[in-house]
Design an enzyme around this catalytic site. Structure first.
Site, PDB file in Angstrom:
ATOM      1  N   GLU A  76       0.823  -1.202   0.000  1.00 15.35           N
ATOM      2  CA  GLU A  76       0.000   0.000   0.000  1.00 15.35           C
ATOM      3  C   GLU A  76       0.868   1.268   0.000  1.00 15.35           C
ATOM      4  O   GLU A  76       0.569   2.231  -0.708  1.00 15.35           O
ATOM      5  CB  GLU A  76      -0.935   0.008   1.212  1.00 15.35           C
ATOM      6  N   TYR A 102      -6.981   6.010   4.564  1.00 15.26           N
ATOM      7  CA  TYR A 102      -7.148   5.102   3.432  1.00 15.26           C
ATOM      8  C   TYR A 102      -6.271   3.860   3.585  1.00 15.26           C
ATOM      9  O   TYR A 102      -6.736   2.721   3.447  1.00 15.26           O
ATOM     10  CB  TYR A 102      -6.813   5.811   2.113  1.00 15.26           C
ATOM     11  N   ASP A 158     -11.244   5.205  -3.069  1.00 14.07           N
ATOM     12  CA  ASP A 158     -10.156   5.896  -3.741  1.00 14.07           C
ATOM     13  C   ASP A 158     -10.698   6.513  -5.029  1.00 14.07           C
ATOM     14  O   ASP A 158     -11.913   6.521  -5.270  1.00 14.07           O
ATOM     15  CB  ASP A 158      -8.991   4.956  -4.016  1.00 14.07           C
TER      16      ASP A 158
END
Length: 313
Positions: free
Chosen positions: A55, A140, A158
């Site tokens: 990520e 996120y 997103d």
């Protein structure tokens, strides 16, 4: 499905159309994803450390470029303990050598590894709220790790997800409404497969230049953009090339059948294009309908005298 009314009785704008069939939409997307998707290596693990590395690396970096860097990173520092013990300068040098963007991400990742070891005994926290306490881990990323490692996250929102919701369900360009739409669509307790699937949809089929038919988008039957031909989105302010495309006429077939349920070819053709006939006559329309039949969107009934096309429900 249509865009539906745009507001609740109390005047609040709705994130999704009132008539959306959530079960059908969910089943279609999950089936599409599980049948075929991009085989990124971090999708084959539920190790929170490996997922966090992926990520952080994926922030503003193309995924195809991340694969080799992620594999090399996890080979060099295979556990969170080994990353925590590493010299920070070496981690930063790795980041630079692999052109992974801002070096502070490497510093934050190293610090987060130390937090996991020092504060959590080497075991990652499982909730988005707790994961957000790690250095450099925003809402996120925390939610993504919780989803993909522990299946305990909320719906990921997103740019891809916003684009999909805006096009498919006419969700207004508002962050709160995008979050509500994504959370409503997600099957509770299935954040891992759901978030992977909807991001795959945005990355493969519903990019800035849509590939609805080519990618076999599973939401064409319900998609507002596919039926209206308007593929603008928050990150796509100008309409992608669409006029005269095969996608446009497929959308017109679906839109006509959404109104009439079924139509013989002779009546369907003029509703699909004003110049119906000649090279764009019955043979052309039969081929278009056959494509949609193959995709499971329409059914074709031919009794030898008349060919009728009907929308699958």
């Amino acid at each position: 499905m249509t865009a539906g009314d745009s507001s609740e009785p109390d005047g609040r704008v709705k994130p999704l159309p009132a008539d959306v069939d959530l079960d059908a939409v969910r089943d279609a997307l999950i089936s599409w994803y599980e049948a075929d998707h991009r085989a990124f290596p971090w999708r084959r693990t539920d190790d929170p450390y490996e997922i966090l590395v992926s990520e952080v690396m994926s922030q503003q970096t193309q995924l195809d470029r991340v694969v080799s860097a992620w594999e090399a990173f996890c080979e060099r520092w295979p556990t969170v303990e080994e990353l925590a013990d590493a010299d920070r300068a070496e981690v930063v040098a790795f980041w630079t050598d692999h052109s992974l963007g801002y070096n502070n991400r490497a510093k934050y990742l190293h610090e987060a590894a130390n937090q996991v070891v020092d504060d959590y005994g080497g075991e990652f926290p499982e909730s988005p709220e707790a994961l957000s306490e790690l250095m450099g881990v925003g809402p996120y990323t925390a939610n993504a790790v919780a989803s993909f490692a522990f299946n305990s996250g909320n719906a990921v929102v997103d740019t891809n997800v916003k684009r999909v919701c805006h096009r498919a369900f006419a969700t207004p360009d508002d962050d709160r409404l995008f979050e509500e739409a994504a959370q409503t669509l997600m099957l509770e307790g299935e954040s891992s497969v759901w978030n992977n699937a909807i991001m795959e949809l945005g990355g493969v089929a519903c990019g800035k230049k849509p590939r609805c038919d080519e990618a076999g988008c599973p939401w064409r039957e319900w998609c507002h953009a596919y039926q209206t031909g308007d593929f603008t989105a928050p990150d796509v302010p100008e309409q992608p090339t669409f006029e005269g495309s095969r996608r446009q006429f497929r959308g017109r077939v679906v839109r006509a059948l959404s109104e009439f349920d079924e139509l013989p070819l002779a009546k369907l053709g003029p509703r699909v294009r004003v110049d119906y006939g000649g090279e764009h006559g019955e043979a052309w329309l039969r081929e278009l309908a056959a494509d949609l039949d193959d995709d499971g969107l329409v059914a074709i009934d031919d009794d030898g005298e008349e060919t009728v096309v009907r929308l699958r429900r």
